[in-house]
Design a protein around this motif. Sequence first.
Motif, mmCIF file in Angstrom:
data_model
loop_
_atom_site.group_PDB
_atom_site.id
_atom_site.type_symbol
_atom_site.label_atom_id
_atom_site.label_comp_id
_atom_site.label_asym_id
_atom_site.label_seq_id
_atom_site.Cartn_x
_atom_site.Cartn_y
_atom_site.Cartn_z
ATOM 1 N N ARG B 471 0.853 -1.177 0.000
ATOM 2 C CA ARG B 471 0.000 0.000 0.000
ATOM 3 C C ARG B 471 0.895 1.236 0.000
ATOM 4 O O ARG B 471 1.891 1.278 0.716
ATOM 5 N N ASP B 472 0.534 2.215 -0.790
ATOM 6 C CA ASP B 472 1.311 3.462 -0.854
ATOM 7 C C ASP B 472 2.794 3.187 -1.004
ATOM 8 O O ASP B 472 3.630 3.748 -0.306
ATOM 9 N N ARG B 473 3.117 2.296 -1.922
ATOM 10 C CA ARG B 473 4.504 2.018 -2.299
ATOM 11 C C ARG B 473 5.339 1.367 -1.210
ATOM 12 O O ARG B 473 6.553 1.483 -1.204
ATOM 13 N N ARG B 474 4.694 0.714 -0.239
ATOM 14 C CA ARG B 474 5.492 -0.095 0.677
ATOM 15 C C ARG B 474 4.710 -1.331 1.102
ATOM 16 O O ARG B 474 3.483 -1.365 0.965
ATOM 17 N N LYS B 475 5.436 -2.302 1.648
ATOM 18 C CA LYS B 475 4.757 -3.508 2.087
ATOM 19 C C LYS B 475 4.137 -3.230 3.436
ATOM 20 O O LYS B 475 4.789 -2.692 4.327
ATOM 21 N N VAL B 476 2.854 -3.534 3.583
ATOM 22 C CA VAL B 476 2.206 -3.223 4.844
ATOM 23 C C VAL B 476 1.819 -4.475 5.616
ATOM 24 O O VAL B 476 1.525 -4.407 6.804
ATOM 25 N N ALA B 477 1.784 -5.613 4.962
ATOM 26 C CA ALA B 477 1.387 -6.825 5.686
ATOM 27 C C ALA B 477 1.842 -8.054 4.918
ATOM 28 O O ALA B 477 2.128 -7.986 3.729
ATOM 29 N N GLU B 478 1.914 -9.152 5.620
ATOM 30 C CA GLU B 478 2.199 -10.409 4.953
ATOM 31 C C GLU B 478 1.246 -11.435 5.552
ATOM 32 O O GLU B 478 1.102 -11.538 6.764
ATOM 33 N N ILE B 479 0.555 -12.156 4.686
ATOM 34 C CA ILE B 479 -0.449 -13.100 5.167
ATOM 35 C C ILE B 479 -0.003 -14.487 4.740
ATOM 36 O O ILE B 479 0.420 -14.687 3.604
ATOM 37 N N LYS B 480 -0.099 -15.448 5.692
ATOM 38 C CA LYS B 480 0.427 -16.781 5.403
ATOM 39 C C LYS B 480 -0.652 -17.843 5.441
ATOM 40 O O LYS B 480 -1.649 -17.702 6.141
ATOM 41 N N GLY B 481 -0.401 -18.897 4.740
ATOM 42 C CA GLY B 481 -1.138 -20.167 4.818
ATOM 43 C C GLY B 481 -2.624 -20.034 5.048
ATOM 44 O O GLY B 481 -3.355 -19.464 4.246
ATOM 45 N N GLU B 482 -3.065 -20.566 6.184
ATOM 46 C CA GLU B 482 -4.477 -20.659 6.508
ATOM 47 C C GLU B 482 -5.176 -19.294 6.514
ATOM 48 O O GLU B 482 -6.359 -19.212 6.248
ATOM 49 N N ASP B 483 -4.427 -18.260 6.855
ATOM 50 C CA ASP B 483 -5.061 -16.945 7.015
ATOM 51 C C ASP B 483 -5.392 -16.279 5.687
ATOM 52 O O ASP B 483 -6.055 -15.251 5.649
ATOM 53 N N ILE B 484 -4.873 -16.834 4.581
ATOM 54 C CA ILE B 484 -5.094 -16.174 3.303
ATOM 55 C C ILE B 484 -6.534 -16.309 2.864
ATOM 56 O O ILE B 484 -7.032 -17.422 2.672
ATOM 57 N N SER B 485 -7.220 -15.180 2.759
ATOM 58 C CA SER B 485 -8.568 -15.195 2.191
ATOM 59 C C SER B 485 -8.809 -13.826 1.575
ATOM 60 O O SER B 485 -8.070 -12.882 1.850
ATOM 61 N N GLU B 486 -9.823 -13.736 0.753
ATOM 62 C CA GLU B 486 -10.092 -12.451 0.110
ATOM 63 C C GLU B 486 -10.317 -11.377 1.166
ATOM 64 O O GLU B 486 -9.884 -10.237 1.007
ATOM 65 N N ASN B 487 -10.980 -11.751 2.240
ATOM 66 C CA ASN B 487 -11.269 -10.775 3.288
ATOM 67 C C ASN B 487 -10.025 -10.248 3.978
ATOM 68 O O ASN B 487 -9.893 -9.049 4.189
ATOM 69 N N THR B 488 -9.135 -11.172 4.339
ATOM 70 C CA THR B 488 -7.951 -10.714 5.062
ATOM 71 C C THR B 488 -7.105 -9.819 4.166
ATOM 72 O O THR B 488 -6.559 -8.813 4.614
ATOM 73 N N ILE B 489 -7.007 -10.167 2.885
ATOM 74 C CA ILE B 489 -6.199 -9.349 1.972
ATOM 75 C C ILE B 489 -6.826 -7.966 1.845
ATOM 76 O O ILE B 489 -6.169 -6.937 1.950
ATOM 77 N N MET B 490 -8.133 -7.961 1.681
ATOM 78 C CA MET B 490 -8.827 -6.696 1.481
ATOM 79 C C MET B 490 -8.665 -5.808 2.702
ATOM 80 O O MET B 490 -8.459 -4.605 2.601
ATOM 81 N N ARG B 491 -8.764 -6.412 3.901
ATOM 82 C CA ARG B 491 -8.600 -5.618 5.123
ATOM 83 C C ARG B 491 -7.209 -5.019 5.176
ATOM 84 O O ARG B 491 -7.033 -3.866 5.534
ATOM 85 N N ALA B 492 -6.214 -5.842 4.797
ATOM 86 C CA ALA B 492 -4.836 -5.360 4.865
ATOM 87 C C ALA B 492 -4.623 -4.200 3.896
ATOM 88 O O ALA B 492 -3.907 -3.249 4.189
#
Lengths: 322, 496
Positions: B471-492
């Motif tokens: 976001r805004d030209r930097r990495k703001v989060a990293e989501i792994k394995g089980e936690d990956i879902s459209e919702n978690t990505i969108m929130r991040a």
Amino acid sequence: MQSKYTTLYVTAGLFVLLFLAGSLQFSGFGSTRVFANLFSDNAFLAITAIGMTFVIISGGIDLSVGAVIALTGVASALLIGEYGMHPLQVFPLVLVGGGLFGAGMGALIHYYRLQPFIVTLAGMFLARGLATTLSEESIPIDHPFYDTVADFGLLLPGNAWVGTSTLVLLLVLVAAVLLAHFSRLGGYIYALGGSAQSAQLMGVPVAQTTITIYAISGFLSALGGIVYTFYTFSGYSLTGVGLELDAIAAVVIGGTLLTGGSGYVIGTLVGVLIMGVIQTYISFDGTLNSWWTKIVIGLLLFAFIAMQRLLTGSGKGGTAHA
Amino acid sequence: MTLLSLSKVEKRYPGVKALDGVDFHLRAGEIHALLGENGAGKSTLVKVMTGALEGDGGSMTYLGEPLRLKSTAQAQARGISTVYQEVNLLPNLSVAQNIYLGREPKKFGLIDWKRIHRQSAELLKRFALDIDVSRPLSSYSVAVQQLVAIARGVDMSAKVLVLDEPTASLDAGEVEQLFGVMRELKARGIGIVFITHFLDQVYSVCDRITVLRNGTLVGEFETASLPREELVAHMLGKELQREAHRGDAREQREGGEALLSLQGVSVRGSLGETDLTVNRGEAVGLAGLLGSGRTEVCRAVFGVDKKSSGSIVFNGRERSFKQPADAIAAGLALCPEDRKTSGIVGPLSIRENIALAVQARRGWWRPMGRAEQQKLAERFIEELQIATPDADKPIEQLSGGNQQKVILARWLATDPQLLLLDEPTRGVDIGAHAEILKLIKKLCSEGMSLLVTSSELEELVAFSDRVAVMRDRRKVAEIKGEDISENTIMRAIAEA
């Protein structure tokens, strides 16, 4: 801080240097007479090159100018000699003709999005071909008006002659400076050379401007052609072969960027004078082959293009208004 | 009061509907954000309302009267001005000349330079700019150039000002300066259309938001009553689900050693400091909105853009590739985002397009025989199921999906250790889409490492072992394995 006139200063400095070098080496070189002759001998080239300056500032090129000069000369000689028209009737005719010829090329370039190089190359063949078709032989002009005009002029101290051709050149110069820096059209021409797309978005009438630019170049080449007939008292279809390249060289040596957007009319005049001074130097020397003019001009061109690259490379290219 | 209103605007290009019945309403004295992802139709809409393009349908009303625009000059004359991201002024002219081009005051028929210089200096002082107006525009920073462009627009009695990504190349201080000017113009009753990729900026200056997607209107919202998450959901075209959606049970392929690791890598003007690791045999997804820095990560790794800080370790050695050729030699490959301009060589055949990268790696002095090329091409046509009668068909005659497969084949033929895919499924049809996804999974299982950017969340969820969110030209989060879902990505993506 770099001045926007840097290239202009370099060009003017070079001219002074060359003139001084000649004056030191040859007696009689450093006189007002030689200086005045630089203007009168090269007036037709300078007038044409001033038109070329506008074309190049706008980011274009006009290869047709030499052929237009020839066509103008042949047409004038025919109209005066064979049809018995008065030169003062003929001149407006050929001037308008030259302007329309340029306008036509400008229209092709704009409306069909063609390369100026190709369009004016075609214009060059067309005009040269027309001139040759009209007459392969040189046509003499024998008219009392021509004698009157040729005799007209001012004699300055030092036996320096300022003739009609020089006066015409100075008039064109003043008009061109006013056009470049004190008219809206001038601003548009620089704008086109900066970025045609931006210019359009800023509301510049691109079509009119492009057509006008080439019309000016055509008009001034025709004027150069008329001035040339006063040197030779004739019109000949092989006049001014390769002259378009001399004009381009003068413009570039005068500090105008070939990529467009930056340059000065005055610079072009100095560019022509530099070429003239080299020629004068060679004729004073007497032992050098006249082709040395071309060699020196070639070297100068290289040097000036390299200098321009350095200046624009540092992001501080010239600018437009005075 | 509504200043400018567009209703049911349509614009068609051959094969695409860039705008499909879009409405837009701008009030006097408001800052109105126009948002949407790539291909949403923002720039087409802006071009229609500023006279650069004529719409194919619909109508416009301006100051209560119907409006038909034929050119930008006409729009400017009516008081609708635009400032583009790449400043559309003339760098070779002076600042003053840029402000007054085409409307210079005259005295005795000649341009009155004294007055132009005095008036431009006065005008720019109102924008908190105290500069020498006789110097060329190019001698000033982009921020100053942008303010000059705005000053020109406002001085031409603009009532509507369209700012097309004006902040893309500004630093934080310059953005604040610009916002100050925008707020002042708003107070004077000017309506401002603001296009940006930065959600923070939207929430700090905008009163209302219009969201477009795929050429259609998603909605018009009050900024104050639209939570960020909902905005992102609107832009991406996803509904926020109440319960976290669980992806398919995924096998964990983590634990491989690190193949590529970025530490504090930044690129001046396009990427903030970013850490990122890709392990062997792992597929890492790069998520984020348009302009968030996804593509820039790929370009920095591949040596297209020069990094200005940080270190890149590839295969256990610190590397900094000066040009893509070095990266290719080291075992990297990049399928760029824009297939048409930086991927395919249209008139060449499939065979030649596939052989290109292998040939480049070998050097021109060891040409590849025709038979060898043919074998290579046939292998990939079969493996990737490229739909073509033979390998000699020019690539430009293939569909988007098949072109993309050929590009993939080109890079797979070099047998890379790490494959960077920038939006591999953009503009391909659904069938090819699925096949490309299948291929990505297959490559991973064969031990290749992948770094894939995508704006399609379900795609990222489908193949990624890890998702890095930009976001805004930097990495703001990293989501792994089980936690990956459209919702978690969108929130991040949306998180403030």
